[in-house]
Design an enzyme around this catalytic site. Structure first.
Site, mmCIF file in Angstrom:
data_model
loop_
_atom_site.group_PDB
_atom_site.id
_atom_site.type_symbol
_atom_site.label_atom_id
_atom_site.label_comp_id
_atom_site.label_asym_id
_atom_site.label_seq_id
_atom_site.Cartn_x
_atom_site.Cartn_y
_atom_site.Cartn_z
ATOM 1 N N ASP A 165 -1.030 6.421 -5.691
ATOM 2 C CA ASP A 165 -2.055 7.440 -5.887
ATOM 3 C C ASP A 165 -1.559 8.485 -6.877
ATOM 4 O O ASP A 165 -0.390 8.874 -6.845
ATOM 5 C CB ASP A 165 -2.372 8.130 -4.558
ATOM 6 N N GLU B 239 -4.548 4.484 -8.110
ATOM 7 C CA GLU B 239 -5.768 5.139 -7.633
ATOM 8 C C GLU B 239 -5.807 6.562 -8.151
ATOM 9 O O GLU B 239 -4.881 7.350 -7.912
ATOM 10 C CB GLU B 239 -5.848 5.140 -6.102
ATOM 11 N N GLU C 190 0.190 -0.455 -4.681
ATOM 12 C CA GLU C 190 -0.891 0.510 -4.837
ATOM 13 C C GLU C 190 -0.259 1.887 -4.735
ATOM 14 O O GLU C 190 0.621 2.106 -3.901
ATOM 15 C CB GLU C 190 -1.952 0.298 -3.755
ATOM 16 N N HIS D 205 -0.503 10.890 -2.368
ATOM 17 C CA HIS D 205 -1.856 10.587 -1.880
ATOM 18 C C HIS D 205 -2.683 11.835 -1.624
ATOM 19 O O HIS D 205 -3.839 11.929 -2.052
ATOM 20 C CB HIS D 205 -1.779 9.765 -0.582
ATOM 21 N N ASP E 111 0.620 -1.932 4.483
ATOM 22 C CA ASP E 111 1.840 -1.127 4.604
ATOM 23 C C ASP E 111 3.050 -1.999 4.917
ATOM 24 O O ASP E 111 4.190 -1.547 4.795
ATOM 25 C CB ASP E 111 1.687 -0.091 5.724
ATOM 26 N N LYS F 23 -6.889 10.056 -7.761
ATOM 27 C CA LYS F 23 -7.323 10.853 -6.605
ATOM 28 C C LYS F 23 -8.140 12.053 -7.087
ATOM 29 O O LYS F 23 -7.725 13.209 -7.004
ATOM 30 C CB LYS F 23 -6.102 11.310 -5.805
ATOM 31 N N HIS G 100 0.835 -1.198 0.000
ATOM 32 C CA HIS G 100 0.000 0.000 0.000
ATOM 33 C C HIS G 100 0.872 1.252 0.000
ATOM 34 O O HIS G 100 1.601 1.514 0.954
ATOM 35 C CB HIS G 100 -0.895 -0.037 1.247
ATOM 36 N N ARG G 101 0.813 1.995 -1.093
ATOM 37 C CA ARG G 101 1.700 3.143 -1.321
ATOM 38 C C ARG G 101 3.167 2.702 -1.254
ATOM 39 O O ARG G 101 4.035 3.462 -0.819
ATOM 40 C CB ARG G 101 1.429 4.271 -0.329
#
Length: 242
Positions: A39, A114, A37, A52, A234, A116, A10-11
């Site tokens: 953003d 993603e 993942e 993000h 994470d 945003k 995640h990120r």
């Protein structure tokens, strides 16, 4: 843990590196994650920026909205020092740079981008992201997701086969109905939805569930038994050693 449940960082490996930086993404590759993942926002000059928040305030030494800054200004910011002194000097990458990295030999990570655009509307964001996906031949490795249902509808109109995910929070009763109406392939949700009756019904109707952000590795078996396709975390190393 069931092999069919994929682990996405995640990120990037944001538990150990500053989120949404090349260091965090490289750590995900080295950890053996199935995907990452990230953003995407749009800078004032139209460049696609991997961050993000709508502002740079939380994750850099700067201040201001991404939409009001050029990438030349954004890249000057320190995007790592806030996390740890050892990470000082990390910069906010462009999506272009991430894709350049992603197509190198030995890198077959799936990439969940993603969009945003749920708080700020970035005109043309969908077209620009899809252009990069096609330029780098990443159609089979990229998933586009957003909380903005209309954005996902636009993606589907622009590209009939790209993997797409509708992002939700909590347990909305209309999640499956919306997902069907906008033509997405999957629902990206919290654990509470994945383990609910509505989540089970969505999965049985053909919508894979990709769950964010799970940092307790003891939840992996529950989610695997629920048929979850992806766990986003994470700390991917915690799940990959199970």
């Amino acid at each position: 843990m069931k092999k069919e449940t994929k682990i996405f960082a995640h990120r990037g490996v944001s538990g150990h590196y500053p989120e949404n930086t090349m260091a965090a993404f490289q750590a995900a590759l080295e950890a053996g994650a199935a995907g990452i993942e990230l953003d995407v926002q749009m800078a004032k000059d139209g460049n696609l920026v991997v961050i993000h928040d709508e502002t740079v305030d939380r994750t850099t030494n700067g201040s201001g909205y991404i939409k009001d800054m050029s990438y030349a200004e954004i890249v000057q910011l320190d995007a790592g020092g806030w996390f740890a002194a050892a990470n000082a000097g990390e910069t906010i990458p462009e999506l272009d740079a991430v894709f350049q990295w992603a197509v190198r030999d030995g890198n077959d990570l799936l990439i969940n981008v993603e969009l945003k655009n749920d708080l700020i509307e970035y005109p043309g964001l969908e077209e620009k992201v899809i252009e990069f996906v096609q330029r780098y031949g990443m159609e089979e490795r990229v998933i586009l997701s957003s909380f903005n249902a209309e954005s996902m509808r636009r993606v589907r109109k622009l590209h009939p086969t790209l993997q797409t995910g509708y992002l939700i929070t909590g347990v909305p009763e209309d999640a499956q109905e919306v997902a069907k109406s906008i033509g997405v392939n999957s629902i990206h949700c919290e654990e509470v939805f994945a383990l609910s009756d509505l989540g089970r019904e969505a999965r049985e109707s053909g919508f894979p569930l990709r769950v964010y952000t799970v940092n307790d590795e003891t939840r992996s078996d529950f989610l695997a038994k629920a048929g979850v396709e992806v766990i986003m975390t994470d700390f991917p190393e915690k799940f990959l050693k199970n």
